[in-house]
Design a protein around this motif. Structure first.
Motif, PDB file in Angstrom:
ATOM      1  N   SER A  93      -2.226   3.909  -7.222  1.00 49.18           N
ATOM      2  CA  SER A  93      -0.299   4.328  -8.126  1.00 49.18           C
ATOM      3  C   SER A  93       0.673   2.951  -7.495  1.00 49.18           C
ATOM      4  O   SER A  93       1.057   2.821  -7.754  1.00 49.18           O
ATOM      5  CB  SER A  93      -0.050   5.482  -8.337  1.00 49.18           C
ATOM      6  N   ARG A  94      -0.428   2.697  -6.139  1.00 47.11           N
ATOM      7  CA  ARG A  94       0.748   1.198  -4.939  1.00 47.11           C
ATOM      8  C   ARG A  94       0.686   0.633  -5.974  1.00 47.11           C
ATOM      9  O   ARG A  94       0.395   0.240  -7.049  1.00 47.11           O
ATOM     10  CB  ARG A  94      -0.124   1.798  -3.388  1.00 47.11           C
ATOM     11  N   VAL A  99      -1.974  -4.533  -8.946  1.00 49.56           N
ATOM     12  CA  VAL A  99      -1.714  -6.006  -9.499  1.00 49.56           C
ATOM     13  C   VAL A  99      -2.697  -6.134  -9.515  1.00 49.56           C
ATOM     14  O   VAL A  99      -3.404  -7.450  -9.875  1.00 49.56           O
ATOM     15  CB  VAL A  99      -0.154  -6.466  -8.458  1.00 49.56           C
ATOM     16  N   TYR A 100      -3.686  -6.472  -8.209  1.00 50.95           N
ATOM     17  CA  TYR A 100      -4.820  -6.607  -7.778  1.00 50.95           C
ATOM     18  C   TYR A 100      -5.353  -6.152  -9.144  1.00 50.95           C
ATOM     19  O   TYR A 100      -6.413  -6.945  -9.163  1.00 50.95           O
ATOM     20  CB  TYR A 100      -5.522  -5.846  -6.477  1.00 50.95           C
ATOM     21  N   PRO A 130       5.315  -4.114  -1.342  1.00 46.44           N
ATOM     22  CA  PRO A 130       3.615  -3.179  -1.455  1.00 46.44           C
ATOM     23  C   PRO A 130       3.382  -1.749  -2.133  1.00 46.44           C
ATOM     24  O   PRO A 130       2.852  -1.051  -3.010  1.00 46.44           O
ATOM     25  CB  PRO A 130       2.941  -4.298  -0.563  1.00 46.44           C
ATOM     26  N   SER A 131       4.271  -0.674  -1.432  1.00 40.75           N
ATOM     27  CA  SER A 131       3.916   1.005  -0.815  1.00 40.75           C
ATOM     28  C   SER A 131       4.453   1.312  -2.668  1.00 40.75           C
ATOM     29  O   SER A 131       4.489   2.274  -2.628  1.00 40.75           O
ATOM     30  CB  SER A 131       4.005   1.104  -0.154  1.00 40.75           C
ATOM     31  N   TYR A 132       4.907   0.535  -3.173  1.00 41.16           N
ATOM     32  CA  TYR A 132       5.812   1.262  -3.947  1.00 41.16           C
ATOM     33  C   TYR A 132       4.817   2.013  -5.337  1.00 41.16           C
ATOM     34  O   TYR A 132       4.265   1.553  -5.753  1.00 41.16           O
ATOM     35  CB  TYR A 132       7.122   0.146  -4.702  1.00 41.16           C
ATOM     36  N   ARG A 133       5.128   3.372  -5.744  1.00 42.13           N
ATOM     37  CA  ARG A 133       4.454   4.130  -6.198  1.00 42.13           C
ATOM     38  C   ARG A 133       4.660   4.355  -7.934  1.00 42.13           C
ATOM     39  O   ARG A 133       6.023   4.933  -8.539  1.00 42.13           O
ATOM     40  CB  ARG A 133       4.762   6.033  -6.318  1.00 42.13           C
ATOM     41  N   LEU A 134       3.578   3.861  -8.774  1.00 43.54           N
ATOM     42  CA  LEU A 134       4.402   3.613  -9.946  1.00 43.54           C
ATOM     43  C   LEU A 134       3.988   4.983 -10.809  1.00 43.54           C
ATOM     44  O   LEU A 134       2.800   5.874 -10.273  1.00 43.54           O
ATOM     45  CB  LEU A 134       3.077   3.032 -10.455  1.00 43.54           C
ATOM     46  N   LYS A 135       4.738   4.989 -11.051  1.00 44.15           N
ATOM     47  CA  LYS A 135       4.112   6.065 -12.745  1.00 44.15           C
ATOM     48  C   LYS A 135       3.184   5.843 -13.872  1.00 44.15           C
ATOM     49  O   LYS A 135       3.829   4.646 -14.277  1.00 44.15           O
ATOM     50  CB  LYS A 135       5.331   6.865 -12.696  1.00 44.15           C
TER      51      LYS A 135
END
Length: 201
Positions: A93-94, A99-100, A130-135
């Protein structure tokens, strides 16, 4: 922003897998790094060595250093369900990993660079962590200025259809983090149970 900046092929040789870069030289020289390769090492690795190697593989794969990786593990252990599977979900979830996965960049290091150079927006806001946690439901896209930058758009490749927890529209250059992935759908060759056993000692 700390990250591994050493020789990528050395890491690929260490684990025998292309976890950094293409690993194009693995066929030519698949021996572990070092002057003597395997000849001077123990024939059978200890249980601790096997567990440690698996943790290192996961850290290099997702480009996370020790402190951040351990904090992610602690967070995973507090969630419901299997700790190892939760760990993989949190790593997936990073933002740089998403993006990758969407195909916006060919590698995770390239994705990390795109994020840190403020080319990526999440829900309409620029995010350079880059380490932003997605929901689930978060929308990821390139900035309007970046969409017109051929140096950025030339890196985009078709998304792997097996990666079904993210969606990407290559016309709008916009994607969605649909849901946290199930472990069986994540293609990374990581034995997360060994990592759990290592941290449980």
């Amino acid at each position: 922003m700390a990250r591994y900046t050493g020789p990528k092929n050395r890491i690929c040789r260490k684990f025998g897998e292309p976890i950094l870069g293409s690993g194009k030289n693995l066929g030519k020289n698949s021996n572990p790094p070092g002057q003597h390769g395997n000849s001077k090492k123990r024939k059978t690795a200890s249980e601790y060595a096997i567990q440690l190697k698996e943790k290192q593989k996961a850290k290099y794969t997702y480009m996370v250093l020790e402190k951040q990786f351990r904090n992610t593990y602690v967070e995973a252990s507090r969630l419901k369900g299997a700790t190892g599977e939760n760990l993989i979900k949190l790593l997936e979830s990073r933002l740089d990993n998403a993006v990758y996965r969407m195909g916006i960049s060919p590698t995770r290091p390239a994705a990390r660079q795109l994020v840190s150079h403020k080319h990526v927006m999440v829900n309409g806001e620029v995010v350079n962590v880059p380490s932003y946690r997605l929901k689930p439901g978060d929308v990821i896209e390139l900035k309007p200025k970046s969409k017109a930058n051929t140096a950025v758009t030339s890196l985009i490749r078709p998304k792997n259809p097996k990666i079904n927890w993210v969606d990407f529209n290559d016309k709008d250059l916009k994607g969605t983090y649909i849901a946290h992935p199930e472990r069986e759908n994540v293609p990374e060759n990581i034995k997360e149970q060994l990592i759990v056993e290592l941290y449980s000692k």
